[in-house]
Design a protein around this motif. Structure first.
Motif, PDB file in Angstrom:
ATOM      1  N   LYS A   1      -2.541  33.394  18.266  1.00 32.58           N
ATOM      2  CA  LYS A   1      -2.137  34.657  18.880  1.00 32.58           C
ATOM      3  C   LYS A   1      -2.927  34.936  20.152  1.00 32.58           C
ATOM      4  CE  LYS A   1      -1.131  39.441  18.032  1.00 32.58           C
ATOM      5  NZ  LYS A   1      -0.707  40.392  17.059  1.00 32.58           N
ATOM      6  N   ILE A   2      -4.191  34.568  20.149  1.00 35.83           N
ATOM      7  CA  ILE A   2      -5.033  34.803  21.325  1.00 35.83           C
ATOM      8  C   ILE A   2      -4.612  33.903  22.485  1.00 35.83           C
ATOM      9  CG2 ILE A   2      -7.390  34.572  22.236  1.00 35.83           C
ATOM     10  CD1 ILE A   2      -8.375  35.350  19.429  1.00 35.83           C
ATOM     11  N   THR A   3      -4.338  32.624  22.206  1.00 33.42           N
ATOM     12  CA  THR A   3      -4.072  31.661  23.284  1.00 33.42           C
ATOM     13  C   THR A   3      -2.606  31.576  23.702  1.00 33.42           C
ATOM     14  OG1 THR A   3      -3.889  29.857  21.686  1.00 33.42           O
ATOM     15  CG2 THR A   3      -6.056  30.251  22.672  1.00 33.42           C
ATOM     16  N   THR A   4      -1.665  31.685  22.750  1.00 35.63           N
ATOM     17  CA  THR A   4      -0.247  31.503  23.086  1.00 35.63           C
ATOM     18  C   THR A   4       0.605  32.730  22.803  1.00 35.63           C
ATOM     19  OG1 THR A   4       0.345  30.649  20.894  1.00 35.63           O
ATOM     20  CG2 THR A   4      -0.407  29.044  22.532  1.00 35.63           C
ATOM     21  N   GLY A   5       0.056  33.713  22.121  1.00 33.55           N
ATOM     22  CA  GLY A   5       0.823  34.894  21.763  1.00 33.55           C
ATOM     23  C   GLY A   5       1.652  34.721  20.498  1.00 33.55           C
ATOM     24  N   LYS A   6       1.575  33.554  19.839  1.00 30.81           N
ATOM     25  CA  LYS A   6       2.323  33.295  18.608  1.00 30.81           C
ATOM     26  C   LYS A   6       1.382  33.418  17.411  1.00 30.81           C
ATOM     27  CE  LYS A   6       5.575  30.126  20.778  1.00 30.81           C
ATOM     28  NZ  LYS A   6       6.106  28.758  20.774  1.00 30.81           N
ATOM     29  N   ALA A   7       1.565  34.485  16.659  1.00 26.96           N
ATOM     30  CA  ALA A   7       0.688  34.738  15.510  1.00 26.96           C
ATOM     31  C   ALA A   7       0.982  33.774  14.368  1.00 26.96           C
ATOM     32  CB  ALA A   7       0.865  36.164  15.021  1.00 26.96           C
TER      33      ALA A   7
ATOM     34  N   MET B   1       0.107  30.621  13.868  1.00 25.73           N
ATOM     35  CA  MET B   1       0.313  29.196  14.148  1.00 25.73           C
ATOM     36  C   MET B   1      -0.984  28.384  13.982  1.00 25.73           C
ATOM     37  SD  MET B   1       3.488  28.957  14.615  1.00 25.73           S
ATOM     38  CE  MET B   1       3.641  27.286  15.148  1.00 25.73           C
ATOM     39  N   PHE B   2      -2.108  28.932  14.419  1.00 26.69           N
ATOM     40  CA  PHE B   2      -3.380  28.217  14.319  1.00 26.69           C
ATOM     41  C   PHE B   2      -4.495  29.231  14.102  1.00 26.69           C
ATOM     42  CE2 PHE B   2      -7.232  26.319  16.218  1.00 26.69           C
ATOM     43  CZ  PHE B   2      -7.358  25.229  15.372  1.00 26.69           C
ATOM     44  N   SER B   3      -5.295  29.021  13.071  1.00 27.91           N
ATOM     45  CA  SER B   3      -6.402  29.922  12.743  1.00 27.91           C
ATOM     46  C   SER B   3      -7.640  29.119  12.382  1.00 27.91           C
ATOM     47  CB  SER B   3      -6.044  30.810  11.545  1.00 27.91           C
ATOM     48  OG  SER B   3      -4.933  31.605  11.818  1.00 27.91           O
ATOM     49  N   VAL B   4      -8.793  29.701  12.627  1.00 28.51           N
ATOM     50  CA  VAL B   4     -10.060  29.130  12.172  1.00 28.51           C
ATOM     51  C   VAL B   4     -10.738  30.185  11.296  1.00 28.51           C
ATOM     52  CG1 VAL B   4     -10.386  27.588  14.140  1.00 28.51           C
ATOM     53  CG2 VAL B   4     -11.276  29.901  14.257  1.00 28.51           C
ATOM     54  N   PHE B   5     -11.557  29.723  10.355  1.00 26.13           N
ATOM     55  CA  PHE B   5     -12.208  30.670   9.465  1.00 26.13           C
ATOM     56  C   PHE B   5     -13.596  30.203   9.081  1.00 26.13           C
ATOM     57  CE2 PHE B   5      -9.811  27.846   6.650  1.00 26.13           C
ATOM     58  CZ  PHE B   5     -10.733  27.518   5.676  1.00 26.13           C
ATOM     59  N   GLY B   6     -14.411  31.154   8.689  1.00 21.32           N
ATOM     60  CA  GLY B   6     -15.729  30.907   8.131  1.00 21.32           C
ATOM     61  C   GLY B   6     -15.918  31.857   6.966  1.00 21.32           C
ATOM     62  N   GLY B   7     -16.709  31.443   6.003  1.00 21.23           N
ATOM     63  CA  GLY B   7     -16.886  32.305   4.839  1.00 21.23           C
ATOM     64  C   GLY B   7     -18.054  31.883   3.983  1.00 21.23           C
ATOM     65  N   TYR B   8     -18.168  32.558   2.855  1.00 24.68           N
ATOM     66  CA  TYR B   8     -19.260  32.322   1.915  1.00 24.68           C
ATOM     67  C   TYR B   8     -18.723  32.430   0.491  1.00 24.68           C
ATOM     68  CZ  TYR B   8     -23.688  32.915  -0.542  1.00 24.68           C
ATOM     69  OH  TYR B   8     -24.741  32.768  -1.397  1.00 24.68           O
ATOM     70  N   ARG B   9     -19.109  31.499  -0.376  1.00 28.29           N
ATOM     71  CA  ARG B   9     -18.709  31.502  -1.786  1.00 28.29           C
ATOM     72  C   ARG B   9     -19.949  31.570  -2.669  1.00 28.29           C
ATOM     73  NH1 ARG B   9     -15.914  26.356  -3.135  1.00 28.29           N
ATOM     74  NH2 ARG B   9     -14.148  27.361  -2.153  1.00 28.29           N
ATOM     75  N   PHE B  10     -19.885  32.457  -3.664  1.00 31.13           N
ATOM     76  CA  PHE B  10     -20.945  32.562  -4.661  1.00 31.13           C
ATOM     77  C   PHE B  10     -20.294  32.542  -6.036  1.00 31.13           C
ATOM     78  CE2 PHE B  10     -23.698  34.963  -7.538  1.00 31.13           C
ATOM     79  CZ  PHE B  10     -24.879  34.257  -7.370  1.00 31.13           C
ATOM     80  N   TRP B  11     -20.758  31.651  -6.901  1.00 29.80           N
ATOM     81  CA  TRP B  11     -20.175  31.504  -8.241  1.00 29.80           C
ATOM     82  C   TRP B  11     -21.321  31.365  -9.235  1.00 29.80           C
ATOM     83  CZ3 TRP B  11     -15.856  27.335  -9.211  1.00 29.80           C
ATOM     84  CH2 TRP B  11     -15.255  27.568 -10.445  1.00 29.80           C
ATOM     85  N   LYS B  12     -21.552  32.396 -10.023  1.00 27.12           N
ATOM     86  CA  LYS B  12     -22.640  32.439 -11.012  1.00 27.12           C
ATOM     87  C   LYS B  12     -22.078  32.128 -12.392  1.00 27.12           C
ATOM     88  CE  LYS B  12     -26.753  34.194 -12.389  1.00 27.12           C
ATOM     89  NZ  LYS B  12     -27.940  33.448 -12.244  1.00 27.12           N
ATOM     90  N   ASN B  13     -22.787  31.342 -13.179  1.00 29.99           N
ATOM     91  CA  ASN B  13     -22.361  30.913 -14.511  1.00 29.99           C
ATOM     92  C   ASN B  13     -21.035  30.160 -14.433  1.00 29.99           C
ATOM     93  OD1 ASN B  13     -24.634  32.174 -15.618  1.00 29.99           O
ATOM     94  ND2 ASN B  13     -23.549  34.096 -15.822  1.00 29.99           N
ATOM     95  N   LYS B  14     -20.984  29.184 -13.549  1.00 32.59           N
ATOM     96  CA  LYS B  14     -19.773  28.406 -13.296  1.00 32.59           C
ATOM     97  C   LYS B  14     -19.212  27.831 -14.593  1.00 32.59           C
ATOM     98  CE  LYS B  14     -18.313  25.129  -9.788  1.00 32.59           C
ATOM     99  NZ  LYS B  14     -18.773  24.301  -8.685  1.00 32.59           N
ATOM    100  N   PHE B  15     -17.915  28.011 -14.802  1.00 33.54           N
ATOM    101  CA  PHE B  15     -17.187  27.561 -15.992  1.00 33.54           C
ATOM    102  C   PHE B  15     -17.702  28.215 -17.268  1.00 33.54           C
ATOM    103  CE2 PHE B  15     -17.197  23.784 -13.085  1.00 33.54           C
ATOM    104  CZ  PHE B  15     -15.937  24.021 -12.565  1.00 33.54           C
TER     105      PHE B  15
END
Length: 70
Positions: free
Chosen positions: A24-30, A32-46
């Protein structure tokens, strides 16, 4: 009781992501291409308690990635 007769406990899983719609920023087409960053926390897995002596029952990690639509 879990598999193998081990006592299980309540899990806590949380994952947050921040996404930037680059398309959307570069071509105006929402969406179509995205980048992401994040964080995962999982306590007592399974459902395995930290006190069980089994390693890797807690996951804590940063996440990055990209998505593209055709």
């Amino acid at each position: 009781m879990g598999l193998g007769g081990n006592q299980t406990t309540t899990e806590f899983h949380s994952e947050q992501r921040l996404t930037l719609d680059v398309g959307k920023i570069t071509t105006g087409k929402a969406g179509m291409f995205s980048v992401f960053g994040g964080y995962r926390f999982w306590k007592n897995k399974f459902g395995i308690a930290d006190s069980s002596g089994i390693p890797f029952t807690t996951e804590s990690t940063w996440i990055t990635g990209a998505t593209i639509a055709f």
